[in-house]
Scaffold this motif. Structure first.
Motif, PDB file in Angstrom:
ATOM      1  N   GLY A   1      30.791  35.861  39.248  1.00 17.36           N
ATOM      2  CA  GLY A   1      32.163  36.041  38.773  1.00 17.36           C
ATOM      3  C   GLY A   1      32.389  37.438  38.223  1.00 17.36           C
ATOM      4  O   GLY A   1      33.402  38.077  38.491  1.00 17.36           O
TER       5      GLY A   1
ATOM      6  N   TYR B   1      38.106  42.999  41.401  1.00 23.40           N
ATOM      7  CA  TYR B   1      39.465  42.654  41.002  1.00 23.40           C
ATOM      8  C   TYR B   1      40.008  43.705  40.030  1.00 23.40           C
ATOM      9  O   TYR B   1      41.181  44.057  40.068  1.00 23.40           O
ATOM     10  CB  TYR B   1      39.512  41.279  40.316  1.00 23.40           C
TER      11      TYR B   1
ATOM     12  N   ASP C   1      47.919  36.465  48.189  1.00 20.12           N
ATOM     13  CA  ASP C   1      46.970  36.111  47.137  1.00 20.12           C
ATOM     14  C   ASP C   1      46.587  37.326  46.312  1.00 20.12           C
ATOM     15  O   ASP C   1      46.503  37.268  45.086  1.00 20.12           O
ATOM     16  CB  ASP C   1      45.684  35.526  47.743  1.00 20.12           C
TER      17      ASP C   1
ATOM     18  N   LEU D   1      47.102  38.012  42.488  1.00 21.01           N
ATOM     19  CA  LEU D   1      45.893  38.200  41.696  1.00 21.01           C
ATOM     20  C   LEU D   1      45.971  39.494  40.871  1.00 21.01           C
ATOM     21  O   LEU D   1      45.655  39.510  39.683  1.00 21.01           O
ATOM     22  CB  LEU D   1      44.686  38.250  42.632  1.00 21.01           C
TER      23      LEU D   1
ATOM     24  N   THR E   1      45.955  39.699  36.839  1.00 19.35           N
ATOM     25  CA  THR E   1      44.936  40.523  36.203  1.00 19.35           C
ATOM     26  C   THR E   1      45.561  41.549  35.281  1.00 19.35           C
ATOM     27  O   THR E   1      45.158  41.726  34.132  1.00 19.35           O
ATOM     28  CB  THR E   1      44.126  41.258  37.287  1.00 19.35           C
TER      29      THR E   1
ATOM     30  N   ILE F   1      39.368  37.193  35.104  1.00 18.67           N
ATOM     31  CA  ILE F   1      39.803  36.402  36.255  1.00 18.67           C
ATOM     32  C   ILE F   1      38.627  36.066  37.167  1.00 18.67           C
ATOM     33  O   ILE F   1      38.489  34.936  37.643  1.00 18.67           O
ATOM     34  CB  ILE F   1      40.885  37.169  37.062  1.00 18.67           C
TER      35      ILE F   1
ATOM     36  N   GLU G   1      37.634  32.219  37.852  1.00 21.67           N
ATOM     37  CA  GLU G   1      37.617  31.655  39.202  1.00 21.67           C
ATOM     38  C   GLU G   1      36.284  30.994  39.501  1.00 21.67           C
ATOM     39  O   GLU G   1      36.218  29.879  40.030  1.00 21.67           O
ATOM     40  CB  GLU G   1      37.841  32.766  40.235  1.00 21.67           C
TER      41      GLU G   1
ATOM     42  N   ALA H   1      35.875  27.813  37.508  1.00 24.07           N
ATOM     43  CA  ALA H   1      36.754  26.762  38.012  1.00 24.07           C
ATOM     44  C   ALA H   1      36.176  26.137  39.275  1.00 24.07           C
ATOM     45  O   ALA H   1      36.188  24.913  39.441  1.00 24.07           O
ATOM     46  CB  ALA H   1      38.148  27.325  38.279  1.00 24.07           C
ATOM     47  N   ALA H   2      35.634  26.990  40.146  1.00 22.56           N
ATOM     48  CA  ALA H   2      35.076  26.464  41.391  1.00 22.56           C
ATOM     49  C   ALA H   2      33.876  25.565  41.111  1.00 22.56           C
ATOM     50  O   ALA H   2      33.630  24.587  41.812  1.00 22.56           O
ATOM     51  CB  ALA H   2      34.678  27.625  42.307  1.00 22.56           C
TER      52      ALA H   2
ATOM     53  N   LYS I   1      39.927  26.912  42.322  1.00 19.69           N
ATOM     54  CA  LYS I   1      39.539  28.290  42.045  1.00 19.69           C
ATOM     55  C   LYS I   1      40.742  29.192  41.774  1.00 19.69           C
ATOM     56  O   LYS I   1      40.750  29.966  40.815  1.00 19.69           O
ATOM     57  CB  LYS I   1      38.745  28.799  43.254  1.00 19.69           C
ATOM     58  N   THR I   2      41.757  29.083  42.613  1.00 21.40           N
ATOM     59  CA  THR I   2      42.900  29.981  42.425  1.00 21.40           C
ATOM     60  C   THR I   2      43.861  29.503  41.351  1.00 21.40           C
ATOM     61  O   THR I   2      44.629  30.279  40.825  1.00 21.40           O
ATOM     62  CB  THR I   2      43.676  30.190  43.737  1.00 21.40           C
TER      63      THR I   2
ATOM     64  N   PRO J   1      43.051  30.752  37.166  1.00 16.97           N
ATOM     65  CA  PRO J   1      43.541  32.027  36.637  1.00 16.97           C
ATOM     66  C   PRO J   1      45.006  31.970  36.209  1.00 16.97           C
ATOM     67  O   PRO J   1      45.398  32.589  35.222  1.00 16.97           O
ATOM     68  CB  PRO J   1      43.362  32.983  37.804  1.00 16.97           C
TER      69      PRO J   1
END
Ligand SMILES: Nc1ncnc2c1ncn2[C@@H]1O[C@H](COP(=O)(O)OP(=O)(O)OP(=O)(O)O)[C@@H](O)[C@H]1O
Ligand SMILES: [Mg+2]
Lengths: 239, 289
Positions: B12, B19, B221, B225, B229, B248, B252, B255-256, B264-265, B268
């Motif tokens: 991450g 990111y 996306d 994102l 961010t 973020i 992600e 979360a996954a 995952k998405t 955030p």
């Protein structure tokens, strides 16, 4: 007299969305002169300075520097020709250090050579700035910020410096300091266009003066003449 | 279990750096020009395709692909600013919004016409290699992408802090009128700024090209994102963009792991809402939108 002028302004008009801020202003500044333009709030003083420096577009009229027509040039080219200003509201870069502000003032091509000497000169003129060279400009006091704005203008090695109400917002004591700085710059050879509401103090300094009212020059003459003029005495000097 | 968590956190963080680079591009453009580049995600996807094609055609290392993306996207951003964006910089926000949405549709459409809608799996050998470090087993592509992104962020930071141009850029961001007063060539500063912003997006795209299949639809996306961010970190803040990216990236990844990969998405955005409730200007935000 006309031919020798360093900066000549002829019939300058400026309008914002149709409303007229300058209405056919003409004036000349000769090399080494200190002239002042006085006028009340909203007379068009800032508009005059901004249109000379190319920040505000004039709708008609001609501005010449050293005989070259600079009307309509972008501000950076006009600065490059040696016209600097100490702007209304100072317009320093508050989140940058004092020294960065000064170096930015000296970033023009005309000022690149001998930049460190000019910086030394500014630091000698304003010791406070030297002490605080690493400090963020936004944390300086109002008076110090005004000194910084002047120092930044000097850094560009200008031929003419235009001051837009440099004493505004300063205490009486600091105002005197301010006028002394303008005076000493002039004595060291700078050509100065001083725009002020403080009529008595600026006429005391200037060789000549212009009175601006509602976008037009209504009077001009030597400082002595203006100080003796009954209109000026009544409207601006409270006599 | 511990090693699983560590691996997830590490990957991450690694992706978060990339990111951060994307967000940095958006935030620099906003900070200086006060325009919001809604076509930012498309610029990332341009970078993904640059990465995809340079690796596929010439089999160059991903670092070289990133440099190529930087140069190409800088030129692209510079020209886009000088030809189009410049005309809208001083217009009201809703004008700018329409222009950038239009540009983003134009770019997506161009990508679709050029490359078709199907995802293209990366040609890079990198995608399958891993490196081990104690408990950690990480994708080589991810490590390389993060290291390059980190290096570029540091270089960009140093450039903005110490170079004369960086000083001009910060001055223009601080006070545009002040810049005009000292004779800064504001249009040039703006064009270069936009070029730098586009280059950040492009480089990030090239760096992740071994990790994501190249596909035009990725753009939306990435725009979102980058937005999240930047807002998490605080609009216009360099450090904020970086921190936002890391937050973020980690969110992600967690979360996954904790929920399902399809969450995952979503996480955030949940995070965004929470942060905006408690810190309306983000972690470092100081600037008004
Ligand atoms: N950006 C602008 N848009 C519209 N009108 C403006 C703008 N700037 C100035 N004006 C108007 O033009 C006139 C002249 O303004 P200007 O700022 O030049 O006066 P000034 O003499 O500098 O006043 P002050 O002493 O208050 O600074 C005023 O009526 C003002 O309202
Ligand atoms: Mg004014």
């Amino acid at each position: 007299m006309l031919s020798g002028a360093l900066l000549t302004i002829d019939g300058l008009c400026v309008a914002y969305d149709g409303s007229c801020a300058l209405n056919g202003v003409s004036l000349q500044i000769h090399k080494g002169e200190l002239i002042c333009v006085v006028g009340a709030n909203g007379a068009g003083k800032t508009s005059l300075i901004r249109s000379i420096s190319g920040i505000v577009r004039s709708s008609s009229g001609i501005i010449k520097m050293n005989g070259v027509d600079i009307t309509g040039m972008p501000p950076w080219e006009i600065c490059e020709r040696g016209i600097a200003q100490v702007a209304e509201g100072r317009q320093i870069f508050g989140s940058l250090s004092v020294e960065e502000n000064l170096l930015l003032g000296g970033a023009l091509k005309r000022a690149k050579a001998g930049q460190s000497e000019t910086l030394e000169f500014v630091y000698q003129l304003f010791e406070k700035l030297c002490e605080r060279r690493g400090q963020l400009a936004g944390t300086l006091s109002g008076g110090e910020q005004q000194m910084l704005a002047i120092g930044r203008a000097i850094m560009s090695k200008p031929e003419v410096v235009m001051f837009d109400e440099p004493s505004i917002g300063l205490s009486p004591a600091l105002t005197d300091v301010m006028f002394r700085v303008v005076k000493s710059l002039h004595e060291q050879g700078a050509t100065v266009l001083l725009v002020e509401q403080n009529v008595a103090k600026s006429l005391a300094l200037a060789n000549r003066g212009y009175v601006l009212e509602n976008g037009s020059i209504v009077l001009h003459g030597s400082s002595d003449e203006l100080l003796k003029n009954s209109e000026v005495q009544r409207a601006y000097l409270g006599l | 279990m511990l090693s699983l968590w560590l691996n997830v956190l590490a990957s991450g963080i690694l992706l978060g750096l990339v990111y951060g680079l994307v967000a940095l591009g958006l935030t620099i453009i906003f900070g200086v020009m006060r325009v919001v580049n809604f076509a930012h995600g498309e610029m990332v996807v341009f970078g993904v395709y640059i990465g995809y094609w340079t690796v596929r055609l010439w089999n160059v290392p991903i670092i070289v692909a990133a440099v190529i993306a930087a140069v190409v996207m800088f030129a692209f951003g510079y020209l886009l600013e000088a030809l189009i964006v410049k005309r809208f910089v001083n217009r009201p926000h809703h004008y700018q919004f329409i222009v950038f949405i239009g540009l983003s549709l134009l770019f997506s459409g161009t990508l679709l016409v050029a490359f078709g809608p199907d995802p293209r799996p990366t040609a890079s050998q990198l995608s399958f290699q891993t490196v081990s470090l104690g408990l950690l087993t990480l994708d080589l592509a991810r490590v390389q992408a993060a290291a390059t992104a980190g290096l570029l962020i540091a270089l960009l930071g140093a450039y903005l802090k110490f170079s004369p141009f960086g000083r001009s850029l910060r001055a223009a961001a601080d006070n545009r009128l002040g810049g005009l007063i000292i004779g800064l060539n504001i249009p040039r500063v703006y064009a270069v700024t936009f070029g730098i912003g586009a280059a950040c997006a492009g480089v990030a795209g090239a760096l992740i090209s071994p990790l994501f299949d190249a596909q035009p639809y990725l753009a939306v996306d990435f725009t979102l994102l980058a937005f999240v961010t930047v807002i998490v970190g605080g609009l216009g803040s360099f450090g904020g963009a970086l921190l936002g990216g890391l937050v973020i990236g980690v969110a992600e990844a967690i979360a996954a792991l904790m929920f399902t990969p399809s969450m995952k998405t979503a996480l955030p955005y949940a995070l965004l809402i929470i942060i905006l409730v408690y810190r309306p200007r983000g972690f470092f935000g100081a600037k008004e939108i």
